[in-house]
Design a protein around this motif. Structure first.
Motif, PDB file in Angstrom:
ATOM      1  N   PRO A 169       0.843  -1.193   0.000  1.00 44.98           N
ATOM      2  CA  PRO A 169       0.000   0.000   0.000  1.00 44.98           C
ATOM      3  C   PRO A 169       0.884   1.251   0.000  1.00 44.98           C
ATOM      4  CG  PRO A 169      -0.650  -1.534   1.738  1.00 44.98           C
ATOM      5  CD  PRO A 169       0.652  -2.018   1.198  1.00 44.98           C
ATOM      6  N   PHE A 170       0.570   2.196  -0.850  1.00 46.20           N
ATOM      7  CA  PHE A 170       1.344   3.446  -0.949  1.00 46.20           C
ATOM      8  C   PHE A 170       0.457   4.452  -1.699  1.00 46.20           C
ATOM      9  CE2 PHE A 170       5.863   5.187  -2.170  1.00 46.20           C
ATOM     10  CZ  PHE A 170       5.637   6.284  -1.356  1.00 46.20           C
ATOM     11  N   GLU A 171      -0.071   5.402  -0.963  1.00 48.03           N
ATOM     12  CA  GLU A 171      -0.985   6.367  -1.574  1.00 48.03           C
ATOM     13  C   GLU A 171      -0.196   7.440  -2.335  1.00 48.03           C
ATOM     14  OE1 GLU A 171      -4.150   6.133  -1.803  1.00 48.03           O
ATOM     15  OE2 GLU A 171      -4.355   4.378  -0.493  1.00 48.03           O
ATOM     16  N   GLU A 172      -0.747   7.895  -3.456  1.00 45.78           N
ATOM     17  CA  GLU A 172      -0.090   8.941  -4.246  1.00 45.78           C
ATOM     18  C   GLU A 172       0.163  10.190  -3.386  1.00 45.78           C
ATOM     19  OE1 GLU A 172      -2.444   6.994  -5.419  1.00 45.78           O
ATOM     20  OE2 GLU A 172      -2.287   6.677  -7.582  1.00 45.78           O
ATOM     21  N   ILE A 186       3.261   4.381  -8.613  1.00 45.02           N
ATOM     22  CA  ILE A 186       2.134   4.229  -7.684  1.00 45.02           C
ATOM     23  C   ILE A 186       0.844   4.313  -8.499  1.00 45.02           C
ATOM     24  CG2 ILE A 186       0.976   5.137  -5.634  1.00 45.02           C
ATOM     25  CD1 ILE A 186       3.602   6.518  -4.889  1.00 45.02           C
ATOM     26  N   ALA A 187      -0.039   3.351  -8.258  1.00 45.31           N
ATOM     27  CA  ALA A 187      -1.339   3.366  -8.959  1.00 45.31           C
ATOM     28  C   ALA A 187      -2.358   2.662  -8.092  1.00 45.31           C
ATOM     29  CB  ALA A 187      -1.224   2.670 -10.317  1.00 45.31           C
ATOM     30  N   GLY A 188      -3.538   3.263  -7.979  1.00 46.34           N
ATOM     31  CA  GLY A 188      -4.606   2.643  -7.185  1.00 46.34           C
ATOM     32  C   GLY A 188      -4.252   2.515  -5.720  1.00 46.34           C
ATOM     33  N   GLY A 189      -3.245   3.265  -5.274  1.00 44.90           N
ATOM     34  CA  GLY A 189      -2.849   3.179  -3.866  1.00 44.90           C
ATOM     35  C   GLY A 189      -1.848   2.068  -3.587  1.00 44.90           C
ATOM     36  N   PHE A 190      -1.144   1.612  -4.667  1.00 45.70           N
ATOM     37  CA  PHE A 190      -0.160   0.532  -4.480  1.00 45.70           C
ATOM     38  C   PHE A 190       1.122   0.813  -5.254  1.00 45.70           C
ATOM     39  CE2 PHE A 190      -4.311  -1.447  -3.913  1.00 45.70           C
ATOM     40  CZ  PHE A 190      -4.153  -1.985  -2.649  1.00 45.70           C
ATOM     41  N   THR A 191       2.191   0.229  -4.716  1.00 43.10           N
ATOM     42  CA  THR A 191       3.461   0.231  -5.436  1.00 43.10           C
ATOM     43  C   THR A 191       3.948  -1.216  -5.491  1.00 43.10           C
ATOM     44  OG1 THR A 191       5.604   1.368  -5.590  1.00 43.10           O
ATOM     45  CG2 THR A 191       4.994   0.560  -3.418  1.00 43.10           C
TER      46      THR A 191
END
Ligand code: FES
Length: 275
Positions: A169-172, A186-191
């Motif tokens: 999980p990784f938010e923009e 990062i896309a959709g809150g993921f890396t």
């Protein structure tokens, strides 16, 4: 360009130089052949002369020039066919055999080199469809969100073996103003973090208690976003470009993004004891 592509190109270059060497060798042998050819013609003339001498000296005693009579009728109707026997010296015979063996060895080596090159390239070249090196479907974004969070509110990576990646999980919004800003990692809150340690390439396991990645080889540590924390690693964990299409997270394992150590990490580490 990935390391695999660089290695493949280097091998291709070496093979190309080798192939040029082999062809040069073969070409040189062709030039040698013309010299031998001249010699062969001389030997032929000498052989003819010798045949005449032997024939003149002893017509009945067996000569190197023979007459072939096809049948009685042909004998009367047509002139006899003359068959000529070429005499070669032992040196000429050896030279011809040596040339044949050299060419056979050169051809075998060339075939081996081509097979080796083809196999190596096939192994290293990124697959265009499926497998590591291509775009890999990591799954439904909502499902990934459910799998990467524990009931206690801690992070749990989703490991995608085909992509050799940990989806985290990784938010923009957390990446604003960092080295991740502006690159599609990062896309959709993921890396998607590559499992390979950027120090010497060991696979880095996740440590649930510290909420980070801890390399067992030389002790490099990274936080849950793959940012460098400690050890000999020169940068953050590498990551792949990601995108969301039709609600699914796609990991492009053909494009690796490298980012420098962050002065200010985007997530706290450690959050508990190390593994
Ligand atoms: S390979 Fe990970 S720290 Fe050396």
């Amino acid at each position: 360009m990935t390391n695999g592509q660089i290695i493949a190109l280097a091998i291709g270059l070496i093979a190309l130089v080798g192939a040029i060497g082999i062809f040069s060798l073969a070409f040189r042998r062709e030039r040698t052949k013309s010299t031998v050819g001249t010699f062969d013609r001389e030997a032929k003339v000498a052989s003819r002369r010798r045949s005449k001498e032997v024939g003149a000296a002893s017509p009945d005693a067996g000569t190197v020039t023979t007459l072939v009579e096809e049948d009685d009728a042909a004998t009367t109707a047509e002139a006899p066919v003359e068959t000529e026997v070429i005499t070669v010296t032992r040196n000429q015979f050896d030279e011809s055999r040596r040339r044949f063996l050299n060419r056979a060895i050169g051809a075998s080596f060339g075939l081996y080199l081509a097979a080796f090159l083809g196999t190596t390239l096939a192994f290293l070249w990124p697959k265009l469809q499926g497998g590591f090196g291509s775009v890999i479907d990591a799954g439904d974004v909502d499902e990934i969100r459910r799998l990467t969070a524990t009931p206690e509110g801690r992070i749990q990576p989703l490991y995608i073996a085909e992509a050799q990646s940990y989806v985290m999980p990784f938010e923009e919004s957390e990446a604003a103003g960092t080295s991740f800003d502006g690159i599609p990692v990062i896309a959709g809150g993921f890396t998607a973090l590559w499992q390979k340690c950027v120090h010497l390439g060991c696979r880095v396991p996740w440590c649930a208690s510290s909420q980070g990645f801890e390399c067992p080889c030389h002790g490099s540590k990274y936080n849950a976003h793959g940012e460098y924390f400690a050890g000999p690693a020169p940068r953050n964990l590498d990551r792949f470009q990601v995108a969301v299409e039709n609600g699914r997270l796609l990991i492009n394992t053909g494009i690796v993004e490298q980012t420098p150590k962050a002065d200010k990490p985007t997530i706290v580490y450690p959050q508990g004891p190390s593994c």
